[in-house]
Enzyme design. Structure first.
Site, PDB file in Angstrom:
ATOM      1  N   ARG A   1     -79.063   5.407  13.026  1.00 25.17           N
ATOM      2  CA  ARG A   1     -78.160   4.509  13.779  1.00 25.17           C
ATOM      3  C   ARG A   1     -78.181   3.069  13.259  1.00 25.17           C
ATOM      4  O   ARG A   1     -78.029   2.124  14.035  1.00 25.17           O
ATOM      5  CB  ARG A   1     -78.497   4.507  15.267  1.00 25.17           C
ATOM      6  CG  ARG A   1     -78.133   5.785  15.988  1.00 25.17           C
ATOM      7  CD  ARG A   1     -76.639   5.844  16.291  1.00 25.17           C
ATOM      8  NE  ARG A   1     -76.298   7.033  17.044  1.00 25.17           N
ATOM      9  CZ  ARG A   1     -76.133   7.051  18.374  1.00 25.17           C
ATOM     10  NH1 ARG A   1     -76.231   5.955  19.071  1.00 25.17           N
ATOM     11  NH2 ARG A   1     -75.817   8.170  18.981  1.00 25.17           N
TER      12      ARG A   1
ATOM     13  N   TYR B   1     -73.821  20.421  23.924  1.00 21.81           N
ATOM     14  CA  TYR B   1     -72.653  19.625  24.349  1.00 21.81           C
ATOM     15  C   TYR B   1     -71.433  20.518  24.564  1.00 21.81           C
ATOM     16  O   TYR B   1     -70.653  20.298  25.490  1.00 21.81           O
ATOM     17  CB  TYR B   1     -72.339  18.540  23.312  1.00 21.81           C
ATOM     18  CG  TYR B   1     -73.370  17.437  23.279  1.00 21.81           C
ATOM     19  CD1 TYR B   1     -73.315  16.379  24.184  1.00 21.81           C
ATOM     20  CD2 TYR B   1     -74.414  17.462  22.369  1.00 21.81           C
ATOM     21  CE1 TYR B   1     -74.270  15.367  24.172  1.00 21.81           C
ATOM     22  CE2 TYR B   1     -75.382  16.461  22.344  1.00 21.81           C
ATOM     23  CZ  TYR B   1     -75.298  15.415  23.248  1.00 21.81           C
ATOM     24  OH  TYR B   1     -76.247  14.420  23.233  1.00 21.81           O
TER      25      TYR B   1
ATOM     26  N   ASP C   1     -69.838  10.972  13.933  1.00 25.27           N
ATOM     27  CA  ASP C   1     -70.672  11.482  15.022  1.00 25.27           C
ATOM     28  C   ASP C   1     -70.841  12.988  14.880  1.00 25.27           C
ATOM     29  O   ASP C   1     -69.966  13.674  14.335  1.00 25.27           O
ATOM     30  CB  ASP C   1     -70.051  11.165  16.397  1.00 25.27           C
ATOM     31  CG  ASP C   1     -71.087  11.336  17.505  1.00 25.27           C
ATOM     32  OD1 ASP C   1     -71.887  10.403  17.700  1.00 25.27           O
ATOM     33  OD2 ASP C   1     -71.123  12.403  18.131  1.00 25.27           O
TER      34      ASP C   1
ATOM     35  N   ARG D   1     -65.349  -2.950  16.142  1.00 22.12           N
ATOM     36  CA  ARG D   1     -65.123  -1.960  17.195  1.00 22.12           C
ATOM     37  C   ARG D   1     -64.118  -2.505  18.218  1.00 22.12           C
ATOM     38  O   ARG D   1     -63.219  -1.788  18.666  1.00 22.12           O
ATOM     39  CB  ARG D   1     -66.445  -1.635  17.887  1.00 22.12           C
ATOM     40  CG  ARG D   1     -66.366  -0.527  18.910  1.00 22.12           C
ATOM     41  CD  ARG D   1     -67.720  -0.425  19.608  1.00 22.12           C
ATOM     42  NE  ARG D   1     -67.867   0.753  20.426  1.00 22.12           N
ATOM     43  CZ  ARG D   1     -67.386   0.894  21.651  1.00 22.12           C
ATOM     44  NH1 ARG D   1     -66.667  -0.071  22.177  1.00 22.12           N
ATOM     45  NH2 ARG D   1     -67.594   1.998  22.318  1.00 22.12           N
TER      46      ARG D   1
ATOM     47  N   ARG E   1     -74.173  -0.973  17.548  1.00 23.10           N
ATOM     48  CA  ARG E   1     -73.921  -2.079  18.476  1.00 23.10           C
ATOM     49  C   ARG E   1     -74.898  -3.239  18.401  1.00 23.10           C
ATOM     50  O   ARG E   1     -74.628  -4.294  18.942  1.00 23.10           O
ATOM     51  CB  ARG E   1     -73.859  -1.537  19.911  1.00 23.10           C
ATOM     52  CG  ARG E   1     -72.585  -0.749  20.147  1.00 23.10           C
ATOM     53  CD  ARG E   1     -72.650   0.059  21.432  1.00 23.10           C
ATOM     54  NE  ARG E   1     -73.663   1.096  21.305  1.00 23.10           N
ATOM     55  CZ  ARG E   1     -73.758   2.155  22.100  1.00 23.10           C
ATOM     56  NH1 ARG E   1     -72.917   2.297  23.096  1.00 23.10           N
ATOM     57  NH2 ARG E   1     -74.689   3.058  21.906  1.00 23.10           N
TER      58      ARG E   1
HETATM   59  O1  CP3 Z   1     -77.116   7.077  12.111  1.00 26.26           O
HETATM   60  C1  CP3 Z   1     -75.989   6.581  12.058  1.00 26.26           C
HETATM   61  O2  CP3 Z   1     -75.776   5.361  12.199  1.00 26.26           O
HETATM   62  C2  CP3 Z   1     -74.809   7.454  11.714  1.00 26.26           C
HETATM   63  C3  CP3 Z   1     -73.818   7.660  12.746  1.00 26.26           C
HETATM   64  C4  CP3 Z   1     -74.208   8.493  13.933  1.00 26.26           C
HETATM   65  C5  CP3 Z   1     -73.734   8.235  15.239  1.00 26.26           C
HETATM   66  N1  CP3 Z   1     -74.170   9.241  16.052  1.00 26.26           N
HETATM   67  C6  CP3 Z   1     -72.883   7.117  15.633  1.00 26.26           C
HETATM   68  C7  CP3 Z   1     -72.671   6.838  17.058  1.00 26.26           C
HETATM   69  C8  CP3 Z   1     -74.991   9.636  13.981  1.00 26.26           C
HETATM   70  C9  CP3 Z   1     -75.786  10.331  12.893  1.00 26.26           C
HETATM   71  C10 CP3 Z   1     -74.952  10.103  15.325  1.00 26.26           C
HETATM   72  C11 CP3 Z   1     -75.645  11.318  15.757  1.00 26.26           C
HETATM   73  C12 CP3 Z   1     -75.560  11.730  17.150  1.00 26.26           C
HETATM   74  N2  CP3 Z   1     -74.528  11.608  18.023  1.00 26.26           N
HETATM   75  C13 CP3 Z   1     -76.564  12.468  17.798  1.00 26.26           C
HETATM   76  C14 CP3 Z   1     -77.845  12.934  17.148  1.00 26.26           C
HETATM   77  C15 CP3 Z   1     -78.810  11.829  16.918  1.00 26.26           C
HETATM   78  C16 CP3 Z   1     -79.436  11.290  18.131  1.00 26.26           C
HETATM   79  O3  CP3 Z   1     -79.144  10.123  18.453  1.00 26.26           O
HETATM   80  O4  CP3 Z   1     -80.223  12.005  18.751  1.00 26.26           O
HETATM   81  C17 CP3 Z   1     -76.145  12.729  19.107  1.00 26.26           C
HETATM   82  C18 CP3 Z   1     -76.936  13.459  20.180  1.00 26.26           C
HETATM   83  C19 CP3 Z   1     -74.837  12.193  19.238  1.00 26.26           C
HETATM   84  C20 CP3 Z   1     -73.936  12.263  20.414  1.00 26.26           C
HETATM   85  C21 CP3 Z   1     -73.572  10.925  20.911  1.00 26.26           C
HETATM   86  N3  CP3 Z   1     -72.745  10.033  20.242  1.00 26.26           N
HETATM   87  C22 CP3 Z   1     -73.955  10.330  22.116  1.00 26.26           C
HETATM   88  C23 CP3 Z   1     -74.874  10.969  23.143  1.00 26.26           C
HETATM   89  C24 CP3 Z   1     -73.346   9.072  22.159  1.00 26.26           C
HETATM   90  C25 CP3 Z   1     -73.351   8.114  23.325  1.00 26.26           C
HETATM   91  C26 CP3 Z   1     -74.626   7.397  23.429  1.00 26.26           C
HETATM   92  C27 CP3 Z   1     -74.504   6.056  22.798  1.00 26.26           C
HETATM   93  O5  CP3 Z   1     -75.435   5.667  22.059  1.00 26.26           O
HETATM   94  O6  CP3 Z   1     -73.493   5.377  23.091  1.00 26.26           O
HETATM   95  C28 CP3 Z   1     -72.628   8.875  20.961  1.00 26.26           C
HETATM   96  C29 CP3 Z   1     -71.865   7.683  20.569  1.00 26.26           C
HETATM   97  C30 CP3 Z   1     -72.207   7.064  19.241  1.00 26.26           C
HETATM   98  N4  CP3 Z   1     -72.431   7.728  18.068  1.00 26.26           N
HETATM   99  C31 CP3 Z   1     -72.287   5.659  18.971  1.00 26.26           C
HETATM  100  C32 CP3 Z   1     -72.583   5.519  17.604  1.00 26.26           C
HETATM  101  C33 CP3 Z   1     -72.726   4.247  16.824  1.00 26.26           C
HETATM  102  C34 CP3 Z   1     -72.047   4.548  19.979  1.00 26.26           C
HETATM  103  C35 CP3 Z   1     -70.587   4.274  19.921  1.00 26.26           C
HETATM  104  C36 CP3 Z   1     -70.174   2.966  20.515  1.00 26.26           C
HETATM  105  O7  CP3 Z   1     -70.012   2.930  21.745  1.00 26.26           O
HETATM  106  O8  CP3 Z   1     -69.971   2.029  19.750  1.00 26.26           O
END
Ligand code: CP3
Length: 341
Positions: free
Chosen positions: A23, A147, A73, A36, A27
């Site tokens: 990640r 999911y 994602d 964003r 943010r």
């Molecule tokens: O590592 C990276 O920066 C690459 C991009 C990436 C994202 N999500 C961007 C993202 C990767 C590899 C993921 C993986 C992901 N997504 C996982 C597995 C890794 C982990 O964290 O356990 C899971 C379970 C998800 C599902 C997901 N996506 C959730 C539960 C959420 C909401 C929670 C949150 O943090 O807002 C997301 C959204 C998400 N994916 C964001 C980002 C940068 C936040 C988006 C935003 O609101 O700007």
């Protein structure tokens, strides 16, 4: 000469530790929040390949990480399998219809939803220095299925675990469908320029041992075999978060080239128990990046020391938190880059 990260993933004990953070784009970076806001949300950002490429590169420009991870994602795969996907502010992701009460067979796949992601990879690769590594990724079938079945995140994946016990044939069909789309998806990322890929099994920790064998080890092994048949030289990192003592079996039985470990694992235990010479990635607690200070430095050095005798990629045990101060990331990189063991 390939970058340090790719060298470590191919088994080299590198002179300094390649580093990236899960990640790392997101943010906690003001430049992310600005873009964003301009694009109006997370999914519009992911589906604008030029913007997604820019976001992927932001942390590389700011911190000089060794790896650039595709900005996308894991839930793009269920979206391409025909579920609707929405990220609601403050609520996390929603998929519909949920497979707890809707048959997999009734979904209409939309494979075109994968194409803009490949375009992002192409655009990042074209702008990335030769000493940096382009990382692709996908979610692992168990985590994706939690999911797809439940329609949203859940604390302990209760509904999906119950579904898998109640109707293991139907659940197996869901897993198999995810495996096949994921092999195609990772191959597409590799063809577009990804030099290594990571499989995120974020909820691997909620399964009992037999279920771990069936829903974590077996499907990840199937994906690795499928991708290796097409791209034998591209390293695959497996990240079974929460696997604990099952990590050794995962590392030996899935065929992954490298294993990512979370912060609950003692790095000295991992160095001892994981197959000799297998590259390990991890595992600083991301919460230490909130506090900073000497605690951050001591724990980072402990991780560096534990993996001094095998290929190691420095990373966190899980994604970086959104309130992380940038100064603490800089402090951490100072420690990792300055370390000579
Ligand atoms: O590592 C990276 O920066 C690459 C991009 C990436 C994202 N999500 C961007 C993202 C990767 C590899 C993921 C993986 C992901 N997504 C996982 C597995 C890794 C982990 O964290 O356990 C899971 C379970 C998800 C599902 C997901 N996506 C959730 C539960 C959420 C909401 C929670 C949150 O943090 O807002 C997301 C959204 C998400 N994916 C964001 C980002 C940068 C936040 C988006 C935003 O609101 O700007």
């Amino acid at each position: 000469m390939p970058g340090l990260l790719l060298r470590a993933l191919k088994g080299e004990n590198t002179p300094s530790r390649p580093t990236w953070l899960m990640r790392q784009a997101g943010r906690y970076l003001p430049e992310y929040r600005a873009l964003r806001a301009e694009k109006g949300g997370f999914l519009p950002l992911v589906y604008d390949s030029a913007a997604a490429a820019e976001i992927t590169l932001q942390p590389i420009r700011r911190f000089g990480f060794d790896g650039a991870i595709l900005f996308s994602d894991i839930l793009i795969v269920p979206y391409a399998m025909g579920q609707d996907l929405a990220f609601l502010a403050g609520e996390g992701p929603h998929l519909s219809p949920r497979l707890a009460d809707h048959a997999l067979q009734a979904l209409q796949g939309v494979p075109e939803r994968l194409l803009p992601i490949y375009e992002t990879v192409r655009q990042v690769k074209a702008q990335l220095g030769p000493d940096r590594t382009m990382l692709g990724f996908a979610g692992s079938p168990w985590t994706i299925a939690t999911y797809m079945v439940n329609g949203e995140g859940s604390r302990d994946q209760h509904d999906t675990r119950a579904y898998a016990y109640r109707d293991s044939a139907a659940f197996q069909a869901i897993i198999d469908a995810i495996v096949s789309v994921t092999v195609e998806y990772l191959s597409g990322q590799i063809q577009a320029g990804a030099e290594a890929v990571q499989l995120f099994d974020s909820w691997a920790g909620s399964l009992a041992p037999r279920e771990f064998e069936r829903w974590v080890i077996a499907p990840n092994a199937a994906i690795v075999a499928g991708v290796k048949a097409l791209h034998p030289d591209v390293p695959i990192i497996g990240f079974p978060k929460g696997a604990g003592e099952k990590l050794g079996a995962y590392a030996r039985e899935t065929g992954v080239d490298a294993v990512g470990i979370d912060e609950t694992i003692d790095p000295h235990w991992a160095a001892r128990e994981l197959p000799k010479d297998m590259p390990v990635q991890g595992n600083l607690d991301p919460l230490l990046l909130l506090t900073g200070g000497t605690q951050l430095e001591k724990r980072a050095i402990e991780v560096l020391e534990a993996f001094a005798d095998r290929p190691h990629v420095f990373n966190l045990g899980h994604g970086i938190g959104q309130t992380t101060p940038i100064a603490h990331v800089e402090q951490l990189l100072g420690v990792v880059r300055g370390w000579r063991g």
